[in-house]
Write an enzyme that holds these catalytic residues in place. Structure first.
Site, mmCIF file in Angstrom:
data_model
loop_
_atom_site.group_PDB
_atom_site.id
_atom_site.type_symbol
_atom_site.label_atom_id
_atom_site.label_comp_id
_atom_site.label_asym_id
_atom_site.label_seq_id
_atom_site.Cartn_x
_atom_site.Cartn_y
_atom_site.Cartn_z
ATOM 1 N N GLU A 140 0.768 -1.239 0.000
ATOM 2 C CA GLU A 140 0.000 0.000 0.000
ATOM 3 C C GLU A 140 0.806 1.302 0.000
ATOM 4 O O GLU A 140 0.728 2.105 0.945
ATOM 5 C CB GLU A 140 -0.981 -0.016 1.178
ATOM 6 C CG GLU A 140 -1.981 -1.154 1.069
ATOM 7 C CD GLU A 140 -3.091 -1.115 2.101
ATOM 8 O OE1 GLU A 140 -3.004 -0.277 3.034
ATOM 9 O OE2 GLU A 140 -4.034 -1.917 1.981
ATOM 10 N N GLU A 250 -4.973 -8.238 -1.114
ATOM 11 C CA GLU A 250 -5.577 -7.954 0.194
ATOM 12 C C GLU A 250 -6.997 -7.459 0.009
ATOM 13 O O GLU A 250 -7.249 -6.484 -0.698
ATOM 14 C CB GLU A 250 -4.760 -6.915 0.977
ATOM 15 C CG GLU A 250 -5.297 -6.673 2.392
ATOM 16 C CD GLU A 250 -4.395 -5.748 3.201
ATOM 17 O OE1 GLU A 250 -3.164 -5.897 3.105
ATOM 18 O OE2 GLU A 250 -4.928 -4.873 3.909
#
Length: 450
Positions: A140, A250
């Site tokens: 991320e 994810e």
């Protein structure tokens, strides 16, 4: 067709903040028996075939930016990695630093590209011989210049390949926390998909994708929802237009629409990973950590109903569409004779192993006996009929990636001429084994002789 279904085995990321600060004292690698048992349970009981193993950059180098991997800390992480690999699943290295080190952005005023590349070169060297290891360059990234970031990722990819990890999957993460909603626009997918291997190809370079599907996309609600799936549709069309693939590494709180959507777009999405288990307490809102009941690990409802069940259901839906038929020959040696094996993907609703004289190759024409394995869209059982009396060998046919394994015993026929072996059959009478690995890839069947 099912591709990859994974679970994050969290703990190595504990304490990491979005500014890339990751106090090593907060790391909680799930190295106890429960952590190892979880991985075995997920793979053996739930059909999980990938485990994501988050870890912080600081832990791996023991807070020495640009330094060598710390021997002691690497040994601890490798202990988890080896336990993962021992399950037979693929194992993903996830550097959980948000493209930062203690507040500084990699290659953009913080750690240099060389320091980041050094980390990945060392990890790739360590795991170059493990074809089941997946490299997720970074968890991320956010609030950065995506053009500069893509250049940083290119350097890391080159280093990984030149270290000897020439064929493993590498995931390329975009900015805006790698969100599926923005990857095709401001998230950097355009720039990331320009990254190439040293030989100029893009083989096994996949777009990394994150997306939560609870009511506000935050990943803080346990309730399953069918909202917020437009982003996946848009991203699928983007990838399809580019002729490329992505991996949802994810996600959480997903329901039928999300998992079936991944399957419906399996030409561009190779699978998903649910968040998360490992060192998470069972009270955590998105915990997939199983509880121990009567000496056995038991999945919670979020795992069983929102991840596994919906994935299986979406597979069943996808399986209603017939697969194209294709025949491929692979020579095998059987006890007492030599024959030619042909693996067949068939649009029929049944599965069978049977002898046939159909000629599909010069090799098959030269063979006196041809064994055809017909793999139907829902092959939970493979039956055998009309077997040559000389066949006493076990074939294991297994789908890759993500399909269940099927064992077919080629034994002397019974008086009924029909035998059936369900999954995980074992050879009898000390018969030698031959393995055929069946690759169902985008509706095309291939076979390898191992």
């Amino acid at each position: 067709m099912r591709w990859i279904l994974g679970v994050a085995i969290a703990g190595g990321d504990f304490g990491c903040q979005i500014d890339g600060s990751c106090p090593t004292g907060s790391t909680q690698l799930p190295l106890n028996n429960d952590g190892v048992a979880q991985m075995k349970h997920f793979v053996q009981d739930d059909g999980i075939n990938l485990l994501r193993l988050p870890i912080s950059w600081q832990f791996l180098v023991n807070n020495k930016l640009g330094g060598n991997l710390d021997t002691g800390n690497l040994a601890k992480y490798d202990q988890l990695m080896q336990a993962c690999l021992a399950t037979g699943a693929s194992c993903m290295i996830d550097i959980h630093n948000f493209a930062r080190w203690n507040g500084g952005i990699i290659g953009q005023g913080g750690p240099t590209d060389d320091q980041f590349v050094s980390l990945w070169r060392q990890l790739a060297t360590k795991y170059a011989d493990s074809d089941k290891v997946v490299f997720e360059l970074m968890n991320e990234p956010h609030d950065l210049d995506v053009g500069v970031w893509a250049n940083t990722c290119q350097k890391a990819v080159t280093a990984i390949r030149e270290a000897g990890a020439t064929s493993q999957m590498i995931l390329l993460p975009g900015t805006n926390f790698d969100s599926a909603a923005t990857l095709p626009t401001s998230g950097g997918a355009e720039q990331l998909l320009d990254i190439k291997n040293p030989d100029g190809t893009t083989d096994n370079l996949l777009l990394d994708i994150h997306k939560y599907l609870d009511e506000d996309n935050s990943g803080t609600h346990a309730e399953c929802t069918t909202d917020n799936t437009d982003a996946f549709n848009d991203l699928a069309e983007f990838l399809r237009g580019k002729g490329r693939k992505g991996f949802v590494s994810e996600t959480g709180a997903s329901k039928d629409a999300s998992n079936s959507l991944i399957n419906e777009n399996s030409d561009v999405f190779v699978g998903l990973v649910g968040w998360g288990a490992g060192s998470f307490d069972t009270s955590y809102v998105l915990s997939l950590t199983p509880s121990k009941q009567n000496g056995k690990l038991v999945d919670n409802k979020l795992m069983s109903q929102c991840l596994i069940a919906t994935w299986v259901n979406s597979e069943d839906t996808a399986a209603s569409d017939p697969l194209p038929s294709v025949l491929l020959a692979t020579a095998m040696s059987f006890t007492g004779s030599s024959t030619e094996a042909l693996l067949t993907a068939t649009p029929t609703a049944t599965t069978a192993l049977k002898t046939t004289s159909q000629s599909v190759s010069k090799a098959a024409q030269a063979s006196g006996e041809v064994v055809t394995v017909q793999i139907a869209p829902d092959p939970t059982v493979i039956g055998t009929t009309s077997l040559p009396s000389s066949l006493t060998t076990l074939i294991t046919a297994e789908g890759v990636p993500g399909d269940a394994s099927y064992s077919v015993a080629l034994a002397k026929p019974t008086s009924t001429q029909t035998q059936t072996q369900t999954q995980s059959a074992t050879p009898t009478g000390g018969a030698p084994s031959v393995r055929i690995t069946t690759l169902l890839w985008g509706g095309v069947l291939a076979s390898l002789f191992l």
